[in-house]
Scaffold this motif. Sequence first.
Motif, short mmCIF file in Angstrom:
data_model
loop_
_atom_site.label_atom_id
_atom_site.label_comp_id
_atom_site.label_asym_id
_atom_site.label_seq_id
_atom_site.Cartn_x
_atom_site.Cartn_y
_atom_site.Cartn_z
N GLN A 75 0.83 -1.21 0.00
CA GLN A 75 0.00 0.00 0.00
C GLN A 75 0.87 1.26 0.00
N GLU A 76 1.99 1.24 0.76
CA GLU A 76 2.94 2.38 0.77
C GLU A 76 3.49 2.64 -0.62
N LEU A 77 3.78 1.55 -1.32
CA LEU A 77 4.31 1.68 -2.67
C LEU A 77 3.28 2.32 -3.61
N VAL A 78 2.02 1.89 -3.48
CA VAL A 78 0.95 2.48 -4.28
C VAL A 78 0.85 3.98 -4.00
N ASN A 79 0.90 4.35 -2.71
CA ASN A 79 0.81 5.78 -2.34
C ASN A 79 1.97 6.59 -2.93
N MET A 80 3.16 6.01 -2.92
CA MET A 80 4.32 6.74 -3.47
C MET A 80 4.19 6.93 -4.97
N PHE A 81 3.73 5.90 -5.68
CA PHE A 81 3.48 6.05 -7.12
C PHE A 81 2.44 7.13 -7.38
#
Length: 443
Positions: A432-438
């Motif tokens: 989920q953190e990765l999705v937010n960063m993208f």
Amino acid sequence: PRCQSTCLETLRILSRDKRVLGPVGTREGMLVLAGLARLRGGAEGGDSLQREVQIEEKERVVVEALKCLCNVVFNSTAAQQVGADVQLARGLCARLHAARTGRHEVGLFSLRLLFLLSALRPDVRGALRRELCALGLLKEVLECTLDVRWVGPYEVAPLDPQALPIPAEDNERAMEALKALFNLTLSDTSDEDGDHQLRLITAIMRHLLMLKTQAEDKTEEAHSHAINLLSNLPVPCLDVLIDVPVQGGQEEYSGKNMDVVQVLLDFMEKRIDKGANFKEGLTPVLSLLTEGSRYHREIRRYIKTQVLPPLKEVKVRPEIGSTIRNKLVRLMTHVDMGVKQSAAEFLFVLCKENVDNLLKYAGYGNAAGLLVARGLLAGGRGETKYSDDEDSDTEEYKSAKPFINPITGHVEEPMPNPIEEMTEEQKEYEAQELVNMFDKLSR
């Protein structure tokens, strides 16, 4: 003469201050100094020197007047204009023609004044080349100063192993002549001065690069001036550097003599090791070796064996270590753009402008700057055509090649898997953190 000498010494000290040069930078002031330096009257100026300065005191006046002229010309644009108008350069050339064996300081400061005039006045530079035949004159000054003896069309007699180093005074005069020659060869010289003259100068530079002076720093300085001058000469002339009989035979380089190329490589490495003033101290020799390698196959083959030998050690990053290759790869990411480009271009030419070869020796990360500038990020070759001799890889490189990280250019230790120890909840959180960063990045 004693009174004149003292006045000139005082004027020499005052002439270091640009604000007080008004009275000297006039036609009258410059003619007074030129007269005391025995430079007036064009061609007659040089011939009369031997008669007029037999007495030590009168010679001292000539030297002090030349020193004053050097300071005044350097510090005053008005004086530079007057120097061109009254044809100081013509008197200096006459002096150098006549006074081959005169006092050291007279020759030294005549050459220095010629250097200053040719550096600061493009019109004087053109007149020196076209009308006054100064290229040939300065070549003769070097022949006399360095005791050059010709044994072939472009071949100087080899050095006697027992020969003494160049005396300090001769070295000083030679360096001033080299600086003046550098100015005269700044623009394209091939049409006006002929291939023959430039090849003779190249041969003298080879002779100088094989010489030693009485002090190591002075040897390096003389070699630096020789390299600067060679960088100005047409690249086809560089074959003179290697077209001399081989001592001991090196058939792998078509019988060409690579002694002076090794001197240039040693000079380059010494300048890299200094770690300072790369722009002025290192880029000229890098440029000379790059162009020599680009157009002369034997030079490139020899340099490649010294700089990029077949790869064996692939577990260490290419920029780490003390070999010449490691040092050059480190320069590929130097903060100075000129230094970075020079080092990268040199290695690229040694790799025959083949991107895959360059990546093998330097890694993609170090080579990226050059590849972007050349539009070769996707691979390929440069524009220059090279011979088809193939590079042979070592067994060590072949076996390690599948495991080499192309970005860093070496075999890396396997990295631990960061998600092996995570719980399912932790994996979901990281995803989920990765999705937010993208999402932030796209915004």
